[in-house]
Design an enzyme around this catalytic site. Structure first.
Site, short mmCIF file in Angstrom:
data_model
loop_
_atom_site.label_atom_id
_atom_site.label_comp_id
_atom_site.label_asym_id
_atom_site.label_seq_id
_atom_site.Cartn_x
_atom_site.Cartn_y
_atom_site.Cartn_z
N ARG A 51 0.80 -1.22 0.00
CA ARG A 51 0.00 0.00 0.00
C ARG A 51 0.83 1.27 0.00
NH1 ARG A 51 -2.97 -3.85 1.77
NH2 ARG A 51 -1.05 -4.35 2.82
N THR A 52 1.80 1.35 0.89
CA THR A 52 2.48 2.64 1.04
C THR A 52 3.23 3.00 -0.24
OG1 THR A 52 2.65 2.22 3.39
CG2 THR A 52 4.02 3.98 2.52
N LYS A 80 25.75 -2.89 -1.31
CA LYS A 80 27.22 -2.76 -1.41
C LYS A 80 27.80 -2.04 -0.20
CE LYS A 80 27.00 -2.16 -6.45
NZ LYS A 80 27.23 -1.16 -7.51
N ARG A 101 11.21 4.21 3.11
CA ARG A 101 10.90 3.23 4.17
C ARG A 101 12.19 2.50 4.50
NH1 ARG A 101 5.88 -0.84 4.42
NH2 ARG A 101 4.96 1.13 5.09
N HIS A 129 5.14 6.19 11.45
CA HIS A 129 4.61 6.02 10.08
C HIS A 129 3.62 7.15 9.82
CE1 HIS A 129 3.37 4.31 6.40
NE2 HIS A 129 3.12 3.07 6.76
#
Ligand code: NCD
Length: 305
Positions: A51-52, A80, A101, A129
């Site tokens: 969703r986000t 890396k 995120r 959030h």
């Protein structure tokens, strides 16, 4: 340049403005279709998301803008050993705004301190959030008409559930809001939130392990998933994961105008039999999440209709 790391980065007045824009987008979506033409959103997702990430991308497309990014750390230079700070400086050369995120608490703040473009926290570990909270606030406003005088039950993983932490911070600023914190002993709300938010603002709250006994009091019931990825020990997760399963039977003493919310994804917390109940608002939250992210992108890019 302004970033959104915590929901408290927005004043109550700014949240009202975002909600007003969001309601206008719902009423007249076509009039927003060209506002971000030529602008680019970078979605930097170091953790899984449906969703986000997709709602941020859909939001930017619906504003006429473009999207670039990655959806797993393994496909970026993080694999890396690149630092979040260097990634943020790099992406600032390619895009106009970042949604990030990350599994580490504070990573989006580090990105914001190093980027030359706005950074939006799309979830940092078990911490915050804020854009889910904007989706939740738009849903509450549309379902309840106001943020005042609400008794809000928060149920499930209150320890690791970042959506709960941001929602409490946001709702604590309104009048006569009460919280009922429903969780297993091991997954109680962290004491720093009780101290810095609830006690500091003199907000009434109770803690319980029993959902059914508090059901009749609730205006909103916000269910959450037990956050498997934050557990150190799979056995603990397996023991706790089905602590609360909302079924039609458990709603028999609930208010007729209860609003049932869940940030999703759901695992077992809400029986699918409840999806047809008019009180179920979790798929409305999904829709509202895209709309309010459109309003947020516009605000942070300084774009108006
Ligand atoms: C939430 C999250 O990522 O914190 N999901 C979402 O963004 N809607 C909730 C969860 O994963 O349980």
């Amino acid at each position: 340049m302004r970033s959104l790391i915590s929901i408290l980065d927005l004043s109550v007045e700014e949240i009202d403005e975002l909600i007003a824009v969001a309601n206008d987008i719902i009423a007249d979506p076509e009039s927003y279709g060209e506002l971000c033409r030529g602008k680019k959103l970078a979605t930097l997702f170091f953790e899984p998301s449906t969703r986000t990430r997709l709602s941020f991308e859909a939001a930017m497309y619906e504003l006429g803008g473009n999207v670039l990014g990655f959806s797993e750390a393994q496909s970026s230079s993080a694999a890396k050993g690149e630092s979040v700070a260097d990634t943020a400086k790099t992406v600032s050369c390619y895009a106009d705004i970042i949604a990030m995120r990350h599994p580490k608490e504070g990573a989006p703040l580090v990105a914001a301190n190093n980027a030359t473009i706005p950074v939006i926290n799309a979830g940092d570990g078990g911490h915050n959030h804020p854009t889910q909270t904007l989706a939740d606030l738009l849903t509450i406003q549309r379902e309840k008409g106001s943020f005042d005088n609400l008794t809000i039950g928060l149920c499930g993983d209150l320890k690791f559930g970042r959506t709960v932490h941001s929602l409490i911070e946001a709702m604590a600023r309104y009048n006569n809001v009460k919280f009922v914190l429903i969780s297993p002993e091991e997954l109680k709300l962290p004491s720093y939130i009780k101290k810095d938010v609830l006690k500091k603002h003199g907000i009434e709250y109770v803690q319980t392990t029993d959902l059914e006994s508090v059901m009749p009091e609730l205006d909103i019931l916000y269910m959450t998933r037990v956050q498997r990825e934050r557990f150190f020990n799979e056995e603990d997760y397996l023991r706790l994961k089905d602590s609360y399963i909302l079924t039609p039977e458990k709603l028999k003493n609930a208010k007729t105008d209860l609003t049932i919310m869940h940030p999703l994804p759901r695992v077992n917390e809400i029986s699918v039999a409840i999806d047809e109940d008019p009180r179920a608002a979790y798929f409305k939250q999904v829709f509202n999440g895209k709309i309010v992210r459109m309003a947020l992108i516009m605000k942070l890019l300084g774009v108006t209709k």
